[in-house]
Design a protein around this motif. Structure first.
Motif, PDB file in Angstrom:
ATOM      1  N   GLU A 161      70.619  -3.164 101.208  1.00 51.86           N
ATOM      2  CA  GLU A 161      69.811  -2.149 100.555  1.00 51.86           C
ATOM      3  C   GLU A 161      68.358  -2.379 100.945  1.00 51.86           C
ATOM      4  O   GLU A 161      67.852  -3.471 100.853  1.00 51.86           O
ATOM      5  CB  GLU A 161      69.934  -2.231  99.026  1.00 51.86           C
ATOM      6  N   ARG A 187      69.140   9.428 101.855  1.00 50.46           N
ATOM      7  CA  ARG A 187      69.373   8.268 100.990  1.00 50.46           C
ATOM      8  C   ARG A 187      70.870   8.119 100.751  1.00 50.46           C
ATOM      9  O   ARG A 187      71.501   8.983 100.149  1.00 50.46           O
ATOM     10  CB  ARG A 187      68.613   8.461  99.681  1.00 50.46           C
ATOM     11  N   LEU A 188      71.409   7.035 101.242  1.00 51.91           N
ATOM     12  CA  LEU A 188      72.830   6.752 101.030  1.00 51.91           C
ATOM     13  C   LEU A 188      72.948   5.724  99.914  1.00 51.91           C
ATOM     14  O   LEU A 188      72.330   4.656  99.989  1.00 51.91           O
ATOM     15  CB  LEU A 188      73.469   6.157 102.295  1.00 51.91           C
ATOM     16  N   SER A 189      73.691   6.069  98.874  1.00 52.89           N
ATOM     17  CA  SER A 189      73.887   5.126  97.777  1.00 52.89           C
ATOM     18  C   SER A 189      75.369   4.830  97.623  1.00 52.89           C
ATOM     19  O   SER A 189      76.147   5.741  97.290  1.00 52.89           O
ATOM     20  CB  SER A 189      73.370   5.698  96.462  1.00 52.89           C
ATOM     21  N   GLU A 190      75.717   3.605  97.908  1.00 51.74           N
ATOM     22  CA  GLU A 190      77.091   3.123  97.665  1.00 51.74           C
ATOM     23  C   GLU A 190      78.140   4.058  98.270  1.00 51.74           C
ATOM     24  O   GLU A 190      79.156   4.368  97.633  1.00 51.74           O
ATOM     25  CB  GLU A 190      77.343   2.999  96.158  1.00 51.74           C
ATOM     26  N   ARG A 206      80.854   0.947 100.384  1.00 46.74           N
ATOM     27  CA  ARG A 206      79.564   0.755  99.691  1.00 46.74           C
ATOM     28  C   ARG A 206      78.366   0.546 100.640  1.00 46.74           C
ATOM     29  O   ARG A 206      77.761  -0.519 100.672  1.00 46.74           O
ATOM     30  CB  ARG A 206      79.672  -0.422  98.726  1.00 46.74           C
ATOM     31  N   SER A 239      74.634   1.384 101.384  1.00 45.57           N
ATOM     32  CA  SER A 239      73.406   1.914 100.782  1.00 45.57           C
ATOM     33  C   SER A 239      72.269   1.695 101.753  1.00 45.57           C
ATOM     34  O   SER A 239      71.990   0.562 102.143  1.00 45.57           O
ATOM     35  CB  SER A 239      73.074   1.182  99.483  1.00 45.57           C
ATOM     36  N   ASP A 274      68.347   3.689 103.161  1.00 48.08           N
ATOM     37  CA  ASP A 274      67.420   4.816 103.217  1.00 48.08           C
ATOM     38  C   ASP A 274      66.979   5.016 104.658  1.00 48.08           C
ATOM     39  O   ASP A 274      66.646   4.055 105.343  1.00 48.08           O
ATOM     40  CB  ASP A 274      66.165   4.523 102.383  1.00 48.08           C
ATOM     41  N   GLY A 283      80.280   7.438  95.939  1.00 46.32           N
ATOM     42  CA  GLY A 283      78.877   7.259  96.306  1.00 46.32           C
ATOM     43  C   GLY A 283      78.216   8.604  96.559  1.00 46.32           C
ATOM     44  O   GLY A 283      78.793   9.658  96.270  1.00 46.32           O
ATOM     45  N   ARG A 304      80.391  -2.349 106.212  1.00 47.77           N
ATOM     46  CA  ARG A 304      79.222  -2.423 105.350  1.00 47.77           C
ATOM     47  C   ARG A 304      78.049  -2.694 106.275  1.00 47.77           C
ATOM     48  O   ARG A 304      78.243  -3.008 107.450  1.00 47.77           O
ATOM     49  CB  ARG A 304      79.363  -3.584 104.357  1.00 47.77           C
TER      50      ARG A 304
END
Ligand SMILES: Nc1ncnc2c1ncn2[C@@H]1O[C@H](COP(=O)(O)OP(=O)(O)OP(=O)(O)O)[C@@H](O)[C@H]1O
Ligand SMILES: [Mg+2]
Length: 267
Positions: free
Chosen positions: A8, A17-20, A38, A40, A42, A75, A227
């Motif tokens: 992150e 913006r990628l969140s989870e 998951r 995450s 930016d 997500g 990930r």
């Protein structure tokens, strides 16, 4: 060398913006395929980001989710600063395989997004011809895809992705089918285009050197389920030149990413 270990990482003006974000595919039998797990991150406006990772780790899956071609399983992907409640920015995509319409000539293929967007035909054609020249296909405007080599088809699809002047360019191994020299030239061209147009670019490649050469940041992915293993800021002056690729500062980045990838493969 500025290296951030955390998956992150916040950037000052996030554009995407990628969140989870996660993706599972249904699979034959009981188990599902966990392609992305998951993620995450930016991505800033006008930033050039490369994604590298082992084959089958989920890079294409991630890019297709960002491009809105594939729903996320969980997500969220958000695009900041878009007007009119639009869900997606104006985007251009280059796929791993050139997907040209076989019944259309090079010019007609490159013109496709212009026709869809309803842009003035004359203006659009001028731009399409310019881009065809830029990717080195001048003289081939009237040829059909089956009359072109794989690399030439891919160059036509790059011209098509640029023709609408998108603010976001998603490129999935766009240079994979090109010979080494053309590949270098296309890298230089892409850098030039990026620099003059300030597009936000997400670029998947299997070439570590190419990722260092082009990027502000390189996202190193782990093996599936993927990930973000590490995000590496490429702190090299611009414009980058081919001469720079033998400098110690450049080769240090390459060696570091290679180490990360081989550690990932050994896991
Ligand atoms: N439509 C699908 N249905 C089921 N599984 C899929 C589908 N698409 C991809 N996968 C699986 O998801 C994983 C990630 O695939 P993806 O194509 O995103 O990898 P990649 O990192 O782009 O690989 P490469 O570098 O070889 O292009 C793979 O294990 C793949 O088999
Ligand atoms: Mg892929």
């Amino acid at each position: 060398m500025a290296i951030t270990g955390a998956a992150e990482r916040l950037v000052s003006t996030p554009f995407i913006r990628l969140s989870e974000v996660a993706k599972t595919y249904p699979s034959r039998g009981e188990t599902v395929v966990h392609a992305v797990e998951r993620v995450s991150v930016d991505i800033a406006q006008s930033e050039f980001t490369s994604i590298v990772g082992p084959s089958g780790c989920g890079k294409t899956t991630l890019l297709n989710m960002i491009g809105g071609l594939l729903p996320v399983s969980s997500g969220q992907i958000r695009y900041e600063g878009l007007k009119d409640g639009r869900k997606l920015p104006q985007l251009g995509m280059v796929f791993q395989d050139a997907v040209l319409l076989p019944w259309r000539t090079v010019l007609e293929n490159v013109m496709l997004p212009i026709e869809v967007a309803g842009v003035d035909r004359n203006e659009g054609q001028h731009r399409a011809r310019e881009l065809i020249g830029l990717v080195g296909l001048e003289g081939f405007e009237g040829r059909y895809p089956h009359e072109l080599s794989g690399g030439m088809q891919q160059r036509a699809s790059i011209a098509r992705a640029l023709v609408n002047d998108p603010s976001l360019l998603l490129m999935d191994e766009p240079f994979g089918a090109l010979d080494a020299l053309t590949r270098e030239n296309m890298s230089l061209e892409l850098q030039r285009i990026w620099h003059s147009s300030k597009k936000t670019v997400l670029f998947i490649t299997h070439s570590i050197a190419e990722s260092v050469f082009l990027s502000d940041r390189v996202l190193v992915m782990t093996a599936r389920p993927s990930r973000v293993r590490e995000i590496i800021d490429i702190d090299l002056p611009r414009p980058r030149t081919l001469q720079m690729t033998t400098d110690e500062s450049f080769t240090r980045y390459v060696a570091h990413i290679r180490d990360l990838l081989s550690a990932t493969a050994a896991m």
